[in-house]
Design an enzyme around this catalytic site. Structure first.
Site, PDB file in Angstrom:
ATOM      1  CG  HIS A 189      71.443 -53.143 -92.752  1.00  0.00           C
ATOM      2  ND1 HIS A 189      70.221 -53.274 -92.137  1.00  0.00           N
ATOM      3  CD2 HIS A 189      72.076 -54.339 -92.581  1.00  0.00           C
ATOM      4  CE1 HIS A 189      70.125 -54.485 -91.610  1.00  0.00           C
ATOM      5  NE2 HIS A 189      71.237 -55.156 -91.867  1.00  0.00           N
ATOM      6  CG  ASP A 266      74.964 -48.805 -90.332  1.00  0.00           C
ATOM      7  OD1 ASP A 266      75.541 -49.297 -89.343  1.00  0.00           O
ATOM      8  OD2 ASP A 266      74.299 -49.489 -91.133  1.00  0.00           O
ATOM      9  CD  GLN A 269      79.236 -55.242 -90.801  1.00  0.00           C
ATOM     10  OE1 GLN A 269      80.287 -55.818 -90.539  1.00  0.00           O
ATOM     11  NE2 GLN A 269      78.055 -55.817 -90.622  1.00  0.00           N
ATOM     12  CE  LYS A 292      75.733 -57.126 -87.385  1.00  0.00           C
ATOM     13  NZ  LYS A 292      75.051 -56.311 -88.409  1.00  0.00           N
ATOM     14  CB  CYS A 436      69.659 -56.436 -94.333  1.00  0.00           C
ATOM     15  SG  CYS A 436      68.888 -57.624 -93.216  1.00  0.00           S
TER      16      CYS A 436
END
Length: 481
Positions: A189, A266, A269, A292, A436
């Site tokens: 990202h 990261d 997700q 999220k 992104c």
């Protein structure tokens, strides 16, 4: 309403578009075409399209036969899902961008603002003490949720982007020197790329990128080969927000630690969709975003790092709350996590995150993950029936798992055309653009893609509605060739 298609320049009419110029950001949208390979997207004529969304509550019937899925059983908890958009039942498939909010979270936020709205850590009156206790309880809930060893290892930030910047500016500027290497993948990202570009410019460090395998997964074999004593940190996603690939973070962590490198994960997700155990992963830094992860409003993210690591890192931002003492010529700083939480924090949002974690934990993250794996495979297989579609990322199999999203293109139809038609004609919400992830799109030879992403409150009926609408969309634009 008149428009010109990108394919042939044919003038056509959308019969049910409402022309109300209330959203100038959608005026003069350029419709275009997309081809696969290395050819660029080409744009065509202008169009003035305005989303006129009429929302009304819809009573959705529960299935009468068969077992009730997790999606069907949790949908009543999400008021926003029960409405019409442009005359059709809303089908919300943009969960990779943000999740919807259950009533339990909305009530927790309302209760904070109605019953004990006050600043934290600063007052001795009842409201402040209550707010402080609930704010710190939320921190403990986050720590338990990802199995951190202690709550002081959780730093609240405005979002995951700020959490990555915290690591880049606090740890990166203090530890990187000329010729040191930072390894990333081309699928990261932008928020995981840009801060390290800035830090590399300031320190002389070198950024190295891992490309994809033929299966369109970041090449972890190449990543392992690139690691050396020069590597100081690996910045990598757990789950790709475009490819839906899931990386073996535990293995990568071991390889990096063998050469003395840190790893920043990261997890935006992954944390909302599966069990994430930071102690098992042995992650140096792990970041996620509450809108999220926690099914709650924006303005909150968090960074996890071991306390021993946080305690030797300098502050990222200066101001109130992060200090111990302030003198005219210098200041001393608070211990973590307060050292990294300058100013008034997002108190209500943190409390809402605590409520969201209670909600998710009540369901069970493994149950959520198992259901989403089934739903993900159903989405992937259903999309294969769409003519001329190209789905990005690995094919699901017994050994390869995909996250619950699909990024795709349909030949000769721009993804923004697809997303607009799905919304205006069918009430289906998906994302279009570069998500992104511009370097990844360039590598794949396209400028943009469409993306449908699921959460546990989605159902197979949502997927069926989406695929039927997508086929209608493809048929509409193909009719002008």
């Amino acid at each position: 309403m008149m428009m010109t298609t990108a394919a042939e320049g044919v003038v056509v009419k959308f019969p049910s578009f409402k022309i109300t110029n209330t959203n100038p950001t959608l005026t003069n949208r350029r419709f275009a075409t997309v081809r696969f390979g290395s050819r660029r997207l080409s744009s065509s004529s202008s169009i003035s399209v305005v989303s006129s969304v009429s929302s009304s509550i819809v009573n959705e019937d529960e299935p009468k036969l068969g077992p009730v899925s997790l999606g069907h059983s949790t949908r009543p908890h999400f008021p926003i899902l029960h409405q019409e958009v442009n005359g059709s039942k809303l089908v919300y498939l943009d969960n990779a961008a943000t999740s919807q909010k259950p009533t339990a979270v909305l009530k927790a936020l309302q209760n904070y603002y109605e019953a004990y709205n006050s600043n934290v850590h600063r007052g001795i009156h009842f409201l402040s003490v209550k707010a402080t206790n609930e704010y710190e309880l939320a921190r403990k809930k986050v720590a338990t949720f990802i199995n951190a060893s202690e709550s002081s290892e959780i730093v609240f930030t405005r979002n995951a982007t700020e959490a990555i910047n915290l690591v880049a500016y606090s740890w990166g500027l203090s530890n990187l020197t000329p010729e040191d290497e930072v390894i990333l993948t081309i699928a990261e990202h932008h928020s995981a790329i840009v801060p390290w570009q800035v830090v590399a410019q300031k320190t002389g460090a070198i950024l190295k990128y891992v490309s994809l395998t033929d299966d369109e997964v970041p090449d972890t074999v190449k990543l392992r080969e690139m690691l050396s004593k020069k590597t100081k940190i690996v910045v990598i996603h757990h789950v790709s927000n475009m490819l839906a690939s899931v990386l073996p973070i535990g293995e990568i962590m071991g390889w990096a630690h063998d050469v003395g490198a840190k790893v920043l994960v990261d997890a935006c997700q992954s944390v909302p969709h599966m069990v994430v155990d930071v102690q098992s992963l042995n992650a140096d830094f792990l970041v996620a975003s509450s809108h999220k992860v926690g099914l709650l409003p924006y303005i909150l993210g968090f960074c996890h790092a071991y306390y021993e690591l946080l305690s030797v890192m300098p502050p990222f931002l200066g101001g109130g709350e992060m200090i111990s003492d302030v003198f005219l010529d210098h200041s001393t700083y608070a211990e973590p996590p307060s050292r990294f939480e300058a100013g008034t924090p997002a108190i209500g949002e943190a409390i809402g995150l605590g409520a969201a974690i209670d909600y998710l934990s009540g369901i069970g993250m493994q149950k959520i993950h198992d259901y989403e794996v089934e739903l993900s495979n159903y989405l992937y297989e259903s999309l294969l029936s769409v003519p001329n579609i190209r789905i990005y990322g690995p094919k699901p199999s017994r050994t390869v798992g995909r996250a619950a999203l699909c990024s795709f293109n349909v030949e000769d139809i721009h993804p923004t055309d697809i997303a607009t038609f799905l919304d205006q004609q069918h009430g289906v919400a998906i994302r279009s653009g570069h998500h992104c992830a511009q370097p990844l799109h360039r590598y794949l030879g396209v400028n943009a893609s469409a993306r449908a992403s699921l959460h546990f409150y989605n159902t197979k009926e949502d997927v069926d509605d989406f695929v039927r609408a997508l086929k209608d969309t493809v048929s509409f634009f193909s009719s002008f060739k």
